[in-house]
Write an enzyme that holds these catalytic residues in place. Structure first.
Site, PDB file in Angstrom:
ATOM      1  N   HIS A 176      45.998  34.352  70.020  1.00  0.00           N
ATOM      2  CA  HIS A 176      46.307  33.257  71.039  1.00  0.00           C
ATOM      3  C   HIS A 176      47.649  33.800  71.838  1.00  0.00           C
ATOM      4  O   HIS A 176      49.061  34.061  71.199  1.00  0.00           O
ATOM      5  CB  HIS A 176      46.194  31.847  70.223  1.00  0.00           C
ATOM      6  CG  HIS A 176      47.473  31.298  69.777  1.00  0.00           C
ATOM      7  ND1 HIS A 176      48.943  30.463  70.249  1.00  0.00           N
ATOM      8  CD2 HIS A 176      48.147  31.507  68.487  1.00  0.00           C
ATOM      9  CE1 HIS A 176      49.521  30.212  69.348  1.00  0.00           C
ATOM     10  NE2 HIS A 176      49.357  31.409  68.074  1.00  0.00           N
ATOM     11  N   ASP A 219      55.704  32.848  67.970  1.00  0.00           N
ATOM     12  CA  ASP A 219      54.191  31.711  68.506  1.00  0.00           C
ATOM     13  C   ASP A 219      53.752  31.838  69.808  1.00  0.00           C
ATOM     14  O   ASP A 219      53.828  30.311  69.980  1.00  0.00           O
ATOM     15  CB  ASP A 219      54.091  31.395  67.080  1.00  0.00           C
ATOM     16  CG  ASP A 219      53.075  29.825  67.315  1.00  0.00           C
ATOM     17  OD1 ASP A 219      51.925  31.127  67.528  1.00  0.00           O
ATOM     18  OD2 ASP A 219      52.720  29.388  66.565  1.00  0.00           O
ATOM     19  N   GLU A 256      45.046  27.465  71.211  1.00  0.00           N
ATOM     20  CA  GLU A 256      45.056  27.742  69.555  1.00  0.00           C
ATOM     21  C   GLU A 256      45.736  26.135  69.080  1.00  0.00           C
ATOM     22  O   GLU A 256      45.057  26.238  68.187  1.00  0.00           O
ATOM     23  CB  GLU A 256      45.469  29.350  69.071  1.00  0.00           C
ATOM     24  CG  GLU A 256      45.381  29.348  67.610  1.00  0.00           C
ATOM     25  CD  GLU A 256      46.574  28.825  67.387  1.00  0.00           C
ATOM     26  OE1 GLU A 256      46.342  29.052  66.136  1.00  0.00           O
ATOM     27  OE2 GLU A 256      47.555  28.099  67.711  1.00  0.00           O
ATOM     28  N   GLU A 257      47.024  26.056  69.979  1.00  0.00           N
ATOM     29  CA  GLU A 257      47.204  24.743  69.423  1.00  0.00           C
ATOM     30  C   GLU A 257      47.205  23.731  68.775  1.00  0.00           C
ATOM     31  O   GLU A 257      47.717  23.015  67.994  1.00  0.00           O
ATOM     32  CB  GLU A 257      48.616  24.983  69.529  1.00  0.00           C
ATOM     33  CG  GLU A 257      49.976  26.347  70.061  1.00  0.00           C
ATOM     34  CD  GLU A 257      49.994  26.757  68.738  1.00  0.00           C
ATOM     35  OE1 GLU A 257      50.045  25.967  67.844  1.00  0.00           O
ATOM     36  OE2 GLU A 257      51.135  27.589  68.835  1.00  0.00           O
ATOM     37  N   ASP A 275      49.253  36.767  65.126  1.00  0.00           N
ATOM     38  CA  ASP A 275      49.705  35.429  64.982  1.00  0.00           C
ATOM     39  C   ASP A 275      50.414  35.347  64.297  1.00  0.00           C
ATOM     40  O   ASP A 275      50.776  35.350  62.938  1.00  0.00           O
ATOM     41  CB  ASP A 275      48.695  34.780  64.496  1.00  0.00           C
ATOM     42  CG  ASP A 275      49.281  32.412  65.328  1.00  0.00           C
ATOM     43  OD1 ASP A 275      50.430  32.548  65.893  1.00  0.00           O
ATOM     44  OD2 ASP A 275      48.626  32.038  65.187  1.00  0.00           O
ATOM     45  N   HIS A 307      56.979  26.235  66.659  1.00  0.00           N
ATOM     46  CA  HIS A 307      56.579  25.024  66.705  1.00  0.00           C
ATOM     47  C   HIS A 307      58.200  24.359  68.008  1.00  0.00           C
ATOM     48  O   HIS A 307      57.733  23.545  67.369  1.00  0.00           O
ATOM     49  CB  HIS A 307      55.988  24.080  66.196  1.00  0.00           C
ATOM     50  CG  HIS A 307      54.583  24.367  66.475  1.00  0.00           C
ATOM     51  ND1 HIS A 307      53.949  23.885  65.716  1.00  0.00           N
ATOM     52  CD2 HIS A 307      53.928  26.505  66.903  1.00  0.00           C
ATOM     53  CE1 HIS A 307      52.720  24.677  65.427  1.00  0.00           C
ATOM     54  NE2 HIS A 307      52.476  25.792  66.545  1.00  0.00           N
TER      55      HIS A 307
END
Length: 435
Positions: free
Chosen positions: A121, A133, A167-168, A196, A283
């Protein structure tokens, strides 16, 4: 990596049907050896990450779905692939009121009915640039695709690469791709490899334990480097392999860890700091170009290329002789009664051979629970496996049985019984080959 979907898929999905011969030719003495994969230059992967960081910096600090930074990221990757000779397709979808984008890149050539796909992603969360990420996976897949072009690689199988949007927000882009892939096209995809987060700053070396052929390909690579691996559980079902897995496509992949804490045993095994997350910037706004472990990124990038070359470059020679096969799935009850899969042999003169090839493909989470027998038409029993193999999963091999005292024609049965509790599985395929 998305955090909102279930961590574990159903056992049925986890035991998705395996197209063993479609992935590698290791079972065949006549297989053509795969070409050696090239080294993936770390500097090139790092440059892609620097470019993604610059895109985020110029677009409000992130590359999230629906934001200008994401579209700029897609355009950046697409331009690289177009220049390298790929056929690219920009797939659009709508999520949360905004247009999303998947990028699909096909390398010309290879068997269109045997597709090996790799993907990652490309979107970040809104709170940061998302360089680990998942810039890390996206950049490594991109550089592997460019390495295919540089090498002029022409594998047996058709290569396809994908970069997923949203994706998130819950695997939106990859779900859209899989759900809109006609069933005839789905059947052509013999494996999907997902990457990922592969450059975590306090890394572990985790391998997906889904398709056993793909899993072993990665394990063998790291074993060759003297690097122990562990089964990936933190992200199970939380990334873009899940939609593929749910429709029966064999999947696998690599992961270096997110917000789980590295244990003392893992730190002793891999280095790094115990008691800290694999990625303390997961994140967060600090998931920048500085949030990357170069060694992990380098090793995993090379592992991606190894898997692409290994799984796409081999060809399986079909067995000679007459084959009778039953590919219908038969569930094996946990610690329950024996079940059978039957093939009806016709048109063979006289007795069976002294070297009857019995192909067994049983997907099971603990092969040491299984008793497997071949039953001839007259009821004679030939033992194939009696709770052997210990904690390994699956029984996927060809046994040779001296069945020369048996009449060839009639109903032959593969009988399987699970003799202990907890682990589950099914008969995926049973075949007899008469020379």
């Amino acid at each position: 990596m998305n955090i909102s979907v279930p961590r574990r898929l159903t056992a049925a999905a986890a035991l998705a049907a395996l197209a063993l011969g479609g992935l590698t030719g290791t079972a065949s003495a006549g297989s053509q050896a795969a070409a050696a994969a090239p080294d993936i230059p770390l500097a090139n992967v790092k440059q892609h990450l620097a470019d993604l960081q610059s895109i985020a910096t110029a677009n409000g600090g992130n590359r999230a779905h629906g934001r200008t930074g994401y579209k700029a990221s897609i355009d950046f990757v697409k331009a690289k692939l177009d220049a390298a000779g790929y056929t690219t397709t920009l797939q659009t979808f709508t999520s949360s009121g905004a247009t999303g984008y998947n990028l699909i890149a096909d390398w010309p050539g290879g068997d269109p009915n045997q597709v090996l796909m790799a993907g990652s992603h490309l979107d970040s969360v809104t709170s940061g640039p998302g360089i680990n990420d998942n810039g890390s996976g996206s950049a490594a897949v991109l550089e592997t695709a460019l390495a295919v072009s540089r090498a002029g690689y022409q594998p047996t199988k058709h290569l396809r690469f994908g970069w997923w949007g949203a994706e998130e927000l819950g695997l939106i882009g990859s779900k859209y791709y899989v759900n809109n892939l006609p069933s005839t096209e789905r059947a052509k995809v013999k494996g999907y490899l997902n990457f990922d987060m592969i450059g975590s700053p306090n890394p572990g070396y985790f391998v997906y334990d889904d398709d056993p052929t793909i899993e072993q390909t990665f394990k063998d690579y790291f074993a060759g480097l003297g690097i122990p691996t562990e089964i990936e559980t933190e992200g199970d079902g939380r990334s873009d392999h899940a939609p593929f897995k749910n429709v029966g496509i064999p999947v696998g992949g690599l992961f270096t860890g997110a917000d789980y804490i590295k244990t003392a045993a893992q730190a002793q095994k891999w280095g790094g700091t115990s008691g800290q997350a694999f990625d303390r910037c997961y994140h967060s706004s600090c998931d920048t170009a500085a949030n990357i472990n170069d060694t992990a990124l380098d090793r995993n990038s090379d592992a991606i290329a190894h898997a692409i070359w290994t799984l796409s470059g081999t060809t399986t020679t079909p067995p000679t002789g007459t084959v009778f096969e039953n590919s219908a799935d038969v569930s094996v009850p946990d610690n329950g009664v024996a079940v059978t899969s039957t093939v009806n042999v016709t048109g063979i003169t006289g007795n069976a051979p002294s070297n009857l090839a019995v192909g067994v493909d049983i997907i099971h989470t603990y092969r040491g629970d299984l008793v497997v027998d071949l039953i001839a038409p007259d009821g004679s029993v030939y033992s194939l496996s009696n709770r052997s193999g210990g904690s390994a999963d699956n029984i996927q091999q060809t046994f040779t049985v001296n069945a020369s005292t048996e009449v060839a024609n009639g109903a032959w049965k593969l009988r399987v019984q699970d003799k202990a509790a907890i682990d589950t599985g099914y008969i995926n395929n049973f075949k007899l080959t008469f020379p």
